[in-house]
Design an enzyme around this catalytic site. Sequence first.
Site, PDB file in Angstrom:
ATOM      1  CG  ASN A 118      37.245  32.382  32.108  1.00 52.00           C
ATOM      2  OD1 ASN A 118      37.578  32.092  33.101  1.00 52.00           O
ATOM      3  ND2 ASN A 118      37.538  31.782  30.834  1.00 52.00           N
ATOM      4  CG  HIS A 156      41.111  30.222  27.816  1.00 48.85           C
ATOM      5  ND1 HIS A 156      40.713  29.158  28.334  1.00 48.85           N
ATOM      6  CD2 HIS A 156      41.584  29.971  26.453  1.00 48.85           C
ATOM      7  CE1 HIS A 156      41.173  28.162  27.445  1.00 48.85           C
ATOM      8  NE2 HIS A 156      41.669  28.903  26.295  1.00 48.85           N
ATOM      9  CB  THR A 179      29.274  34.634  25.891  1.00 47.57           C
ATOM     10  OG1 THR A 179      30.289  34.211  25.116  1.00 47.57           O
ATOM     11  CG2 THR A 179      29.350  36.173  25.800  1.00 47.57           C
ATOM     12  CD  GLU A 181      30.764  29.371  20.783  1.00 45.98           C
ATOM     13  OE1 GLU A 181      31.334  28.811  19.959  1.00 45.98           O
ATOM     14  OE2 GLU A 181      30.052  30.443  20.718  1.00 45.98           O
ATOM     15  CG  LEU A 182      34.442  26.462  27.438  1.00 47.42           C
ATOM     16  CD1 LEU A 182      34.166  26.822  28.757  1.00 47.42           C
ATOM     17  CD2 LEU A 182      34.573  25.014  27.358  1.00 47.42           C
TER      18      LEU A 182
HETATM   19  C1  GRF Z   1      45.237  30.050  34.953  1.00 47.91           C
HETATM   20  O1  GRF Z   1      46.203  29.709  33.882  1.00 47.91           O
HETATM   21  C2  GRF Z   1      43.956  30.506  34.214  1.00 47.91           C
HETATM   22  O2  GRF Z   1      44.250  30.976  32.945  1.00 47.91           O
HETATM   23  C3  GRF Z   1      43.222  29.109  33.768  1.00 47.91           C
HETATM   24  O3  GRF Z   1      43.571  28.362  35.158  1.00 47.91           O
HETATM   25  C4  GRF Z   1      44.719  28.804  35.606  1.00 47.91           C
HETATM   26  C5  GRF Z   1      44.453  29.098  37.132  1.00 47.91           C
HETATM   27  O4  GRF Z   1      45.518  29.403  37.889  1.00 47.91           O
HETATM   28  N1  GRF Z   1      41.836  29.477  33.552  1.00 47.91           N
HETATM   29  P1  GRF Z   1      45.450  29.896  39.203  1.00 47.91           P
HETATM   30  O5  GRF Z   1      44.308  29.214  40.044  1.00 47.91           O
HETATM   31  O6  GRF Z   1      44.780  31.464  38.945  1.00 47.91           O
HETATM   32  O7  GRF Z   1      46.636  30.133  39.853  1.00 47.91           O
END
Ligand code: GRF
Length: 210
Positions: free
Chosen positions: A107, A109, A141, A143-144
């Site tokens: 992921n 974030h 994992t 946990e978010l």
């Molecule tokens: C990004 O900022 C990512 O970090 C977050 O959601 C946004 C998604 O943007 N999880 P994109 O769809 O990849 O343009």
Amino acid sequence: MKSIVILISGRGSNMEAIVHACQREGWPARIAAVISNKADASGLQFAAAHGIATAVVDHKAFGSREAFDTELAQVIDGFQPDVVVLAGFMRILTEGFVRRYEGRLLNIHPSLLPAFPGLHTHQRAIEAGCKLAGATVHFVTPELDHGPIILQAAVPVRADDTADTLAARVLVQEHQIYPQAVRWLVDEQLSVHGGVVRHLDGRQQVCWSD
Ligand code: GRF
């Protein structure tokens, strides 16, 4: 040749960055599918235009998270992925789903985790007076927005930043670190011990920008 499945919910700019890097750098992998929980996710058009299989599993059609995740996993498994990439996929996943893909589920974030898990990260960083913000690629994992950290990118928070200007600065870095992290996983260059991720050749796992 490894198989990568990317999950999106919206514009999919991180997905695009991964698709481009995979093609440009000739990864020993292919993007097997882009799957969305929203039929109108604009990233699906990009994927289809690039000859990538697309699928929609609409979460609203399911009565529970478990039922949605079961169907989602079935669709994902049809592409036999070595790596599953969450790229702006805006659903909380059940523990069963996460365990199924443990070690191959990534992921991104938009904060320097463990600071600011959850939503509105840029606004919260500005309100907290942070001088640095950024993004984190991590193994998922249950946990978010937790999980072993693979790569982080840091950017300055400027005095006149809004959530939008900060998000734009961070997004540029997301498009650098996410393809890099996926590539490392494809190339089996990562080890995890005690929740800490190391690159086997000691490559720098942080990226700075000003
Ligand atoms: C990004 O900022 C990512 O970090 C977050 O959601 C946004 C998604 O943007 N999880 P994109 O769809 O990849 O343009």
